[in-house]
Design an enzyme around this catalytic site. Structure first.
Site, PDB file in Angstrom:
ATOM      1  CG  PHE A   1      -6.827  16.810 -24.395  1.00  0.00           C
ATOM      2  CD1 PHE A   1      -6.850  16.319 -25.680  1.00  0.00           C
ATOM      3  CD2 PHE A   1      -7.330  16.026 -23.372  1.00  0.00           C
ATOM      4  CE1 PHE A   1      -7.370  15.052 -25.945  1.00  0.00           C
ATOM      5  CE2 PHE A   1      -7.849  14.771 -23.633  1.00  0.00           C
ATOM      6  CZ  PHE A   1      -7.865  14.275 -24.916  1.00  0.00           C
ATOM      7  CG  ASP A   2     -11.397  16.242 -25.091  1.00  0.00           C
ATOM      8  OD1 ASP A   2     -10.288  15.894 -24.636  1.00  0.00           O
ATOM      9  OD2 ASP A   2     -12.186  15.449 -25.597  1.00  0.00           O
TER      10      ASP A   2
ATOM     11  CB  ALA B   1      -0.543  13.210 -23.503  1.00  0.00           C
TER      12      ALA B   1
ATOM     13  CE1 TYR C   1      -4.266   1.712   0.702  1.00  0.00           C
ATOM     14  CE2 TYR C   1      -2.706   3.348   1.535  1.00  0.00           C
ATOM     15  CZ  TYR C   1      -3.981   3.012   1.095  1.00  0.00           C
ATOM     16  OH  TYR C   1      -4.962   3.970   1.049  1.00  0.00           O
TER      17      TYR C   1
ATOM     18  CE  LYS D   1      -3.949  10.155 -24.644  1.00  0.00           C
ATOM     19  NZ  LYS D   1      -4.028  11.405 -23.957  1.00  0.00           N
TER      20      LYS D   1
ATOM     21  CG  ASP E   1      -1.978  18.259 -21.411  1.00  0.00           C
ATOM     22  OD1 ASP E   1      -1.624  17.091 -21.165  1.00  0.00           O
ATOM     23  OD2 ASP E   1      -3.108  18.551 -21.836  1.00  0.00           O
TER      24      ASP E   1
ATOM     25  CG  HIS F   1     -16.603  14.789 -27.531  1.00  0.00           C
ATOM     26  ND1 HIS F   1     -16.514  15.688 -26.503  1.00  0.00           N
ATOM     27  CD2 HIS F   1     -15.511  14.005 -27.439  1.00  0.00           C
ATOM     28  CE1 HIS F   1     -15.393  15.463 -25.834  1.00  0.00           C
ATOM     29  NE2 HIS F   1     -14.765  14.442 -26.384  1.00  0.00           N
TER      30      HIS F   1
HETATM   31  C1  LIG Z   1      -5.235  12.153 -23.417  1.00  0.00           C
HETATM   32  C2  LIG Z   1      -4.879  13.515 -23.030  1.00  0.00           C
HETATM   33  C3  LIG Z   1      -5.248  14.029 -21.779  1.00  0.00           C
HETATM   34  C4  LIG Z   1      -6.110  13.275 -20.801  1.00  0.00           C
HETATM   35  O1  LIG Z   1      -5.588  12.068 -20.461  1.00  0.00           O
HETATM   36  P1  LIG Z   1      -6.463  10.755 -20.142  1.00  0.00           P
HETATM   37  O2  LIG Z   1      -5.458   9.743 -19.795  1.00  0.00           O
HETATM   38  O3  LIG Z   1      -7.258  10.440 -21.370  1.00  0.00           O
HETATM   39  O4  LIG Z   1      -7.370  11.097 -19.008  1.00  0.00           O
HETATM   40  C5  LIG Z   1      -4.830  15.299 -21.482  1.00  0.00           C
HETATM   41  N1  LIG Z   1      -4.123  16.032 -22.355  1.00  0.00           N
HETATM   42  C6  LIG Z   1      -3.757  15.568 -23.560  1.00  0.00           C
HETATM   43  C7  LIG Z   1      -2.944  16.422 -24.486  1.00  0.00           C
HETATM   44  C8  LIG Z   1      -4.132  14.297 -23.947  1.00  0.00           C
HETATM   45  O5  LIG Z   1      -3.800  13.849 -25.163  1.00  0.00           O
END
Ligand SMILES: *Cc1c(COP(=O)(O)O)cnc(C)c1O
Length: 458
Positions: A124-125, A217, A72, A258, A215, A450
């Protein structure tokens, strides 16, 4: 003779995928209310919905899973991950989360308050969702050229520094919790941000006393583009470039699904201890104890290994080379897409193809449905459905671009699959004049519609 392109890995395990008939697909997409997210994956032949969590793990990652420590607190797997993050990013502090948006939730709970403003490059969304959910505002400062799909420029994901400075001048720094720099810029077409631009953003952030969030990813794909396109980086390793990139950031959110090539996982990493401490409470409340967050020990182990593989030059060359290969096929057929080809996907310019479909009837969504019916290939709309309604006026937003994103999962499909995708798209392209009607909304959620929206034929 010059040796041709070939993958930097071989296949150890396979998964069967099944073709279907056009009649079956017409029935299935109708039953799915014309939303590609509602389709069973068994009804899809080649799935390009996303590159998120859909990659193939390596033998080393599966091996690392067997050695996961499920304690844990203070698990070995946590320390493996901590070391891996430190090696690749230089950050000393981190909190594991179950995925990228959870990392955003943890960080933003700590730093965003109502009325705040977060400038960035095409947020990002889910990032935008988390900002707007807190009644704060995301201001897009992406360079104007990103909206011209024909402009062949190397760093189309960049921030326009003048636009950014306007925002920094306009609001007091207390109202700007951070700048959000997305690498690569997913929404603008998987387009990279140059090191020069990163430095420029960082200088402005320092000048105005504002923090800088990456951000992250697709940070490794971004580093590959810096290495191959930016002067002075040819001889640096991907990891060296990543370290230099992150040296300009105060913190990072990561969707490990990613570039870290795991099926689930994420983290927030911090330069300073104070920021890390401020987020711990939210991590414990929303995700789990600070040494596992939303992840099991085996998953942290696979992620620690995935970060290493995802920043390997030979792997990145294979990966980004495959996306470029698909782009070249589309060039042969004259099909327009966001140029140059992105790191993780091809973004087909739906507006230039379906010129007879009105914008109120969701042009890119219409192209996505046609491609699915044609060949069982599932892409995703990056257009008006995704842009959603304005949070204040509730009016539909119509973005400058209507794109159909064909995201390529990592280490999953071969170039024969790329040929198939291109051929299916060509068949739709050849009958584009006859497609005159799109879709209308039957049912939608108040935010991030979406994913679950239901549509009818217009
Ligand atoms: C996928 C993504 C996110 C969110 O990540 P999740 O793992 O899908 O929650 C944030 N920012 C970018 C640029 C992404 O491609």
């Amino acid at each position: 003779m010059e040796l041709p392109f070939a993958e930097s890995y071989k296949i150890k395990m396979v998964e069967t995928i099944r073709k279907s008939t056009r009649e079956e697909r017409e029935k299935w997409i109708k039953e799915a209310h014309y939303n590609l997210f509602n389709l069973k994956s068994d009804y899809v032949f080649i799935d390009l919905l996303t590159d998120s969590g859909t990659g193939a793990m390596s033998d080393k990652q599966w091996g690392a899973m067997m050695e996961g420590d499920e304690s844990y607190a203070g698990a070995r797997s946590y320390y493996n991950l901590k070391n891996s993050i430190k090696d690749v990013t230089g950050f000393d502090y981190f909190l594991p989360t179950h995925q990228g948006r959870a990392a955003e939730n943890v960080l933003f709970s700590s730093i965003i308050k109502e009325g705040d403003v977060l400038p960035g490059n095409s947020h990002f969304d889910t990032t935008k969702g988390h900002i707007e959910f807190r009644k704060a505002h995301a201001v897009d400062c992406t360079i104007a050229e990103a909206k011209d799909t024909t402009a062949e420029i190397p760093f189309k994901g960049n921030i326009d520094l003048t636009l950014l400075e306007d925002v920094l001048k306009k609001y007091p720094k207390e109202k700007i919790p951070c700048i959000v720099l997305t690498v690569t810029n997913n929404t603008a077409g998987g387009q990279p941000v140059s090191m020069e631009n990163i430095k420029g953003v960082s200088a402005l952030a320092k000048q105005y006393g504002v923090k800088l969030l990456f951000d992250s990813a697709r940070f490794a794909e971004n580093a590959y583009f810096i290495k191959t396109r930016e002067k002075g980086y040819q001889d640096k390793s991907i990891v060296e470039i990543c370290n230099e990139m992150f040296s300009h950031a105060d913190f990072m959110t990561m969707s490990s699904k990613k570039d870290a090539i795991v099926n689930m996982g994420g983290f927030v990493a911090f330069r300073n201890e104070k920021d890390w401490e401020a987020c711990q409470m939210y991590n414990i409340m929303f995700e789990g104890f600070i040494t596992y967050g939303g992840m099991s020990g085996r998953d942290m182990n696979a992620l620690a290994q995935g970060l290493k593989e995802g920043t390997d030059f030979n792997y990145l060359e294979t990966r980004i080379g495959q996306v470029a290969y698909l782009g070249k096929k589309l060039d042969e057929y004259g099909i327009p897409y966001q140029r140059p080809a992105g790191g993780h996907a091809i973004f087909v310019d739906a507006k230039k193809i379906l010129t007879n479909v009105p914008k109120e009837q969701f042009v890119a969504q219409t192209l996505g449905i046609e491609l699915y019916i044609e060949g069982g290939v599932r892409g995703v709309e990056i257009g008006a459905l995704l842009a959603d309604r304005d949070p204040d006026t509730r009016e539909n937003r119509y973005p400058a671009l209507e794109l159909l994103r064909l995201a390529i999962p990592r280490r999953v499909y071969t170039n024969n699959h790329m040929d198939y995708i291109a051929a299916a798209l060509k068949n739709v392209y050849d009958r584009r004049e006859s497609i005159t009607k799109g879709y209308v909304i039957k049912k939608e959620l108040p935010i991030m519609r979406h994913f679950t929206v239901e549509l009818d034929k217009a």
